[in-house]
Design a protein around this motif. Structure first.
Motif, short mmCIF file in Angstrom:
data_model
loop_
_atom_site.label_atom_id
_atom_site.label_comp_id
_atom_site.label_asym_id
_atom_site.label_seq_id
_atom_site.Cartn_x
_atom_site.Cartn_y
_atom_site.Cartn_z
N MET A 19 12.93 -10.81 -2.15
CA MET A 19 14.02 -10.21 -2.91
C MET A 19 14.71 -9.08 -2.12
O MET A 19 15.93 -9.01 -2.06
CB MET A 19 13.48 -9.67 -4.24
CG MET A 19 14.54 -9.01 -5.10
SD MET A 19 13.84 -8.20 -6.53
CE MET A 19 13.08 -6.78 -5.77
N SER A 20 13.86 -8.22 -1.51
CA SER A 20 14.43 -7.02 -0.90
C SER A 20 14.85 -7.22 0.55
O SER A 20 15.66 -6.47 1.08
CB SER A 20 13.41 -5.88 -0.96
OG SER A 20 12.30 -6.22 -0.15
N GLY A 21 14.26 -8.24 1.17
CA GLY A 21 14.56 -8.47 2.58
C GLY A 21 13.65 -7.65 3.49
O GLY A 21 13.66 -7.82 4.70
N TYR A 22 12.85 -6.74 2.92
CA TYR A 22 11.94 -5.92 3.72
C TYR A 22 10.60 -6.64 3.89
O TYR A 22 10.12 -7.26 2.95
CB TYR A 22 11.66 -4.59 3.03
CG TYR A 22 12.83 -3.64 3.05
CD1 TYR A 22 13.20 -2.98 4.22
CD2 TYR A 22 13.58 -3.43 1.89
CE1 TYR A 22 14.29 -2.11 4.21
CE2 TYR A 22 14.65 -2.57 1.88
CZ TYR A 22 15.00 -1.90 3.06
OH TYR A 22 16.07 -1.06 3.06
N SER A 23 10.01 -6.54 5.11
CA SER A 23 8.68 -7.11 5.29
C SER A 23 7.65 -6.09 4.83
O SER A 23 7.99 -4.92 4.59
CB SER A 23 8.45 -7.43 6.77
OG SER A 23 8.31 -6.21 7.47
N LEU A 24 6.40 -6.55 4.72
CA LEU A 24 5.33 -5.65 4.29
C LEU A 24 5.24 -4.45 5.23
O LEU A 24 5.13 -3.30 4.79
CB LEU A 24 4.00 -6.43 4.24
CG LEU A 24 2.79 -5.70 3.70
CD1 LEU A 24 3.01 -5.26 2.27
CD2 LEU A 24 1.55 -6.59 3.76
N VAL B 181 -3.75 9.97 -12.20
CA VAL B 181 -3.09 8.74 -11.75
C VAL B 181 -3.68 8.30 -10.41
O VAL B 181 -3.85 9.10 -9.49
CB VAL B 181 -1.57 8.97 -11.63
CG1 VAL B 181 -0.90 7.78 -10.99
CG2 VAL B 181 -0.98 9.25 -13.00
N ASP B 182 -4.01 7.00 -10.33
CA ASP B 182 -4.52 6.43 -9.08
C ASP B 182 -3.42 5.68 -8.34
O ASP B 182 -3.29 5.77 -7.14
CB ASP B 182 -5.64 5.43 -9.39
CG ASP B 182 -6.98 6.11 -9.51
OD1 ASP B 182 -7.08 7.26 -9.07
OD2 ASP B 182 -7.90 5.48 -10.05
N HIS B 183 -2.69 4.86 -9.14
CA HIS B 183 -1.66 4.02 -8.53
C HIS B 183 -0.45 3.91 -9.45
O HIS B 183 -0.56 4.15 -10.65
CB HIS B 183 -2.18 2.58 -8.34
CG HIS B 183 -3.34 2.49 -7.41
ND1 HIS B 183 -4.63 2.43 -7.84
CD2 HIS B 183 -3.37 2.42 -6.06
CE1 HIS B 183 -5.43 2.35 -6.80
NE2 HIS B 183 -4.69 2.35 -5.70
N ASP C 78 0.24 9.27 -4.48
CA ASP C 78 1.32 10.09 -3.93
C ASP C 78 2.63 9.30 -3.80
O ASP C 78 3.57 9.72 -3.13
CB ASP C 78 0.92 10.64 -2.56
CG ASP C 78 -0.33 11.47 -2.67
OD1 ASP C 78 -0.43 12.22 -3.66
OD2 ASP C 78 -1.22 11.32 -1.81
N ASN C 79 2.61 8.11 -4.41
CA ASN C 79 3.79 7.23 -4.43
C ASN C 79 4.16 6.69 -3.05
O ASN C 79 5.34 6.45 -2.78
CB ASN C 79 4.98 7.93 -5.10
CG ASN C 79 5.92 6.92 -5.74
OD1 ASN C 79 5.49 5.80 -6.03
ND2 ASN C 79 7.16 7.30 -5.95
N ALA C 80 3.15 6.49 -2.22
CA ALA C 80 3.41 5.82 -0.94
C ALA C 80 3.04 4.35 -1.13
O ALA C 80 1.99 4.04 -1.70
CB ALA C 80 2.55 6.43 0.16
N ILE C 81 3.91 3.45 -0.69
CA ILE C 81 3.67 2.01 -0.94
C ILE C 81 2.43 1.53 -0.18
O ILE C 81 2.28 1.78 1.02
CB ILE C 81 4.91 1.17 -0.55
CG1 ILE C 81 6.09 1.58 -1.43
CG2 ILE C 81 4.63 -0.32 -0.68
CD1 ILE C 81 7.42 0.94 -1.06
N ILE C 82 1.53 0.85 -0.93
CA ILE C 82 0.32 0.31 -0.32
C ILE C 82 0.53 -1.15 0.02
O ILE C 82 0.14 -1.63 1.07
CB ILE C 82 -0.88 0.40 -1.30
CG1 ILE C 82 -1.15 1.83 -1.72
CG2 ILE C 82 -2.11 -0.23 -0.70
CD1 ILE C 82 -2.14 1.90 -2.87
#
Ligand code: ADP
Length: 828
Positions: free
Chosen positions: A353-358, A422-424, A340-344
């Motif tokens: 690179m992005s500055g975002y943490s997990l 599609v799985d991932h 569903d295109n939600a980040i795992i």
């Protein structure tokens, strides 16, 4: 269960001693025994209750049927004799006994009930047939032989006593024990078989599970130090690190992991942990380190609590581990989403690179990373590609956590399951900020280089003009001195004039070559491609070269095809330049009294090859590929030879611009062959005349007035001197265009000579005005200009100049041109 599926055996084998002598009864007895044997076999084989009950019912029905048939025979001979009635009671008691036994089914398992019935039956049947039935039958047979019932009974008793009695007792006891033991053995055998089958099925199930998971089971007899492995192909590893594998080698635990494995094992052996678990590296037989995950549990301990046996599994997790390592340690930023295109998850490179943490991004749609630099269509196209082709890659501008918008190269891949759903999605990103900066710098540098190149071209053309202008005067006057009809000059002065001329023309060549080179390099060389009569063009060039060759005693062999014409595609002016350059080199680098051979042949490839072979000193092989480099003049001993070192470089580039090829073969000390190949073509539709071909024949002088419009006094002076030597000609001059126009009107000269680069108005404009004036519109006008580019010349000729002579002029050629134009005008 069908009979054929069971292992059949006879609990009650038929024996001739069982025969009574009455056929019907014997047949029925055999049938009874047969059913009994089948029931026993099914019992031994642990057939299901339905089958057992079915066969039992069959046996009961048949017994009933048989008893009736038997009683019928007996009653016919015994009437109401007590043997008959007692026999009848035996039948009844048998049936009652069997019914009673069968009812025990309610309290006992059916198998046990049937076993009791089978045991009872086999004993009862044997004794009943051997004793009672046989005795009754013997009586019947005796009656049939004519004895009375009583006599027959006595005979039968006699026959059934003595040795017969012994036999009966023996057979009976034998059958009793035999049937009981056979039955037990068969049941045991059947039980074992079933247990084995169950075990095999269970093993197969485990095998299947293990093979499927890639797990390997180990069983460690700690007491005796033995370890066994399941028969799994991945059995490469050892729990303790010192057990030979299937190849006989000892797998070794990675030195850095040994301590950790030992501690985990010891902890479990000491009872501190419920399971032994360890993930460590072991030496694979390929020589590399593989990752293995081992799990185990102690399954038995002695009374002192010491571990006796431990079982467990291990599996090769190398791929998983490597994938994890790759993800965690890759410098390529990446993240993975679900279907569903939600980040795992994302890797550390991505967070950097992005500055975002997990935690910032898990569960979110990657859309939150987007900048507003792209419109809806961009993302629509991206998803179209992902859905139809399973991937997308390209440049995208995204936003870092700190709000900075930066360029990325993004590659999105889909991971699908076996049913193609599609799985991932996996996104591989690269920060291309640096690359973009470099690209921008490159573009800037390219623009700068282009500008510099432009400036260089402008400078060169300017310089050409500036150099040609003084050279015009230098070479013009030097030529005049050289022509000197009155022979006023002594030898030394003539030598000096020659040096001036040699140096001047060389300087001119250099200027021309530099200009050509800069035009080629800046892609500004314009070619006018057409179909060229190549033989005619070569002959034309040979005419120019031959006088030079003769001076050195060189013979030119013209091996051009005498018949027919050959056409090539090219620019006629540039082809001539190429040929003249090769021919003049062939003269220049030839030996005295050498030869030059010129060939032209049609190749099978569809091209035309022109080759020029000389008998000069040749070129060493090592230098063959550098002679086409500009400014390369290798041979120092030839320094005395005039040359720019640019000719071959320009020639080759010109040939290539004409879609041709050029090459050389040479033998050092013997000579060289330079060849060019151009595409052959069809004859031109109309023969195009060379617009600037000289070839003016010398002729008698005519009386005429010439007007020279030129701002340079020295050039005017030069022309005056040239014209001075042409009797009948008068030269007027104007140093500005406007004055020139006025004088043209006032004097209506026979020929106007016009400079192009004039103050206030250029020569082309002056020409236009002359053409639009009815007095001068028919007057021939020649351009004499230091603007000597091919373009300038063509432009001038198109504008209407009869001839375009570039400065510095060749005095003789100039005079011929003037004479021809004046003669032509006179003939109007
Ligand atoms: P230039 O003749 O002005 O020096 P080119 O570019 O025409 O320049 O030639 C480059 C070099 O190649 C010359 O200096 C010469 O050494 C060598 N070369 C050219 N043509 C020949 C030839 N026919 N025989 C031997 N050497 C040659």
């Amino acid at each position: 269960m069908a009979d054929e599926n069971i292992e059949y055996f006879e609990i009650f084998p038929w024996d001739n001693n069982f025969e009574t002598g009455i056929e019907l009864i014997d047949e029925q007895h055999k049938q009874l025994v047969n059913i009994l044997n089948r029931l026993a076999a099914h019992l031994a084989n642990r057939s299901n209750p339905i089958t057992l009950n079915k066969i039992f019912d069959e046996l009961a029905d048949y017994a009933d049927y048989h008893f009736k048939a038997e009683e019928e025979i007996w009653s016919a001979h015994f009437m109401n004799d007590d043997w008959f009635t007692s026999h009848e009671r035996t039948h009844e008691s048998f049936i009652a006994k069997v019914i009673e036994m069968k009812q025990e089914e309610n309290v006992k398992p059916l198998d046990d009930v049937i076993q009791d019935i089978v045991a009872f039956l086999s004993h009862w049947l044997a004794s009943h047939i051997l004793d009672t039935d046989k005795r009754m039958a013997k009586t019947v047979l005796a009656i049939k032989s004519g004895l009375s019932l009583e006599q027959a009974k006595i005979r039968a008793n006699e026959e059934m006593s003595g040795s017969m009695r012994v036999l009966i007792e023996t057979v009976l006891s034998m059958y009793d024990s035999l049937s009981g033991r056979t039955m037990d053995l068969m049941r045991e055998k059947s039980l074992r078989k079933q247990a084995e089958a169950a075990l095999l099925a269970s093993e197969q199930r485990w095998q299947f599970i293990l093979e499927d998971t890639g797990e390997n089971v180990w069983d460690w007899d700690i007491e005796h130090g033995d370890i066994t492995f399941s028969d799994n192909k991945s059995s490469l590893f050892d729990v303790t690190g010192a057990h030979p594998d299937e190849t006989g080698e000892v797998p070794t635990i990675h030195p850095s992991d040994i301590k950790m494995v030992r501690e985990a094992l010891q902890n479990h052996l000491d009872g501190n942990t419920e399971f032994f678990t360890s993930k460590h590296r072991v030496l694979h037989k390929s020589g590399s380190w593989s990752w293995v995950l081992t799990r185990g549990k102690i399954v038995s301990r002695n009374e002192n609590g010491e571990a006796l046996r431990m079982v467990g599994t291990h599996s090769d997790v190398t791929e998983r581990e490597l994938a994890g390592l790759l993800f965690q340690h890759s410098s390529q930023p990446m993240f993975v989403t679900d279907k569903d295109n939600a980040i795992i998850s994302c890797n550390p490179a991505f967070t950097t690179m992005s500055g975002y943490s997990l935690d910032d991004i898990v569960g979110k749609n990657p859309g939150f990373l987007a900048s507003d630099k792209h419109d809806k269509t961009f993302y629509q196209d991206m998803w179209d590609s992902i859905t139809t082709q399973g991937e997308w890659n390209g440049e995208i501008w995204n936003k870092r956590k700190n709000g900075e918008i930066y360029p990325q190269y993004l590659h999105i891949n889909t991971v699908s399951s076996s049913d193609a759903t599609v799985d991932h999605y996996i996104a591989l990103c690269s920060d291309i900020t640096e690359q973009k900066l470099v690209e921008a710098k490159l573009v800037e540098a390219k623009e700068y280089a282009e500008q510099a190149n432009q400036a260089k071209s402008q400078f060169l053309s300017q310089m050409s003009h500036e150099l040609r202008t003084p050279l015009h005067a230098i070479l013009g006057f030097a030529q005049l001195l050289n022509i000197d009809k009155n022979k006023n000059l002594n030898q030394a002065q003539k030598k000096g004039i020659n040096q001036i001329l040699k140096g001047g023309w060389h300087l001119l060549d250099l200027v021309q070559d530099l200009l050509d080179l800069s035009l080629i390099e800046s892609n500004k060389m314009e070619l006018h491609t057409e179909s060229i009569d190549v033989i005619e063009r070569i002959n034309d060039c040979l005419d120019t070269i031959e006088p030079l060759a003769q001076k050195r005693g060189i013979v030119v062999y013209n091996k051009l095809s005498p018949c027919g014409k050959i056409y090539v595609r090219g620019d006629p002016v540039r082809l001539k330049q190429v040929l003249i350059n090769l021919l003049s080199n062939a003269v220049k680098y030839n030996k005295e009294d050498g030869t030059i051979t010129v060939c032209c042949e049609q190749m099978q490839t569809g091209s035309v090859r022109i080759s020029i072979t000389d008998t000069g000193s040749g070129i060493p092989e090592a230098d063959l590929d550098i002679i086409f480099d500009p400014f390369n003049r290798r041979y120092m001993h030839r320094r005395e030879m005039v040359g720019t070192g640019l000719g071959l470089s320009i020639t080759k580039q010109l040939v290539e611009l004409m879609q041709g090829r050029m090459g050389v073969t040479s033998k050092f000390g013997k000579g060289s062959t330079f060849w060019i190949e151009l595409d052959s073509s069809k004859p031109p539709v109309k023969d195009i005349q060379g617009t600037i071909t000289p070839g003016v024949e010398a002729t008698e002088l005519v009386s005429a007035t010439l007007l020279y419009i030129e701002d340079s006094p020295s050039h005017v002076q030069l022309l005056e001197t040239i014209i001075d030597d042409m009797p009948g000609l008068r030269l007027l001059s104007a140093h500005t265009p406007l004055l020139g126009l006025e004088m043209a009107q006032a004097h209506n000269p026979d020929l106007i000579i016009l400079d192009i680069c004039l103050p206030e108005m250029d020569g082309l404009e002056v020409l236009k005005r002359l053409q639009s004036n009815e007095i001068t519109n028919k007057t021939p006008v020649i351009a004499v200009s230091a603007n000597a580019l091919q373009n300038d010349i063509e432009k001038g000729l198109r504008a209407g100049f009869r001839r375009y002579l570039s400065k510095p002029i060749n005095v003789i050629e100039f005079r011929r041109v003037v004479e021809k134009l004046l003669r032509d005008r006179a003939s109007y």
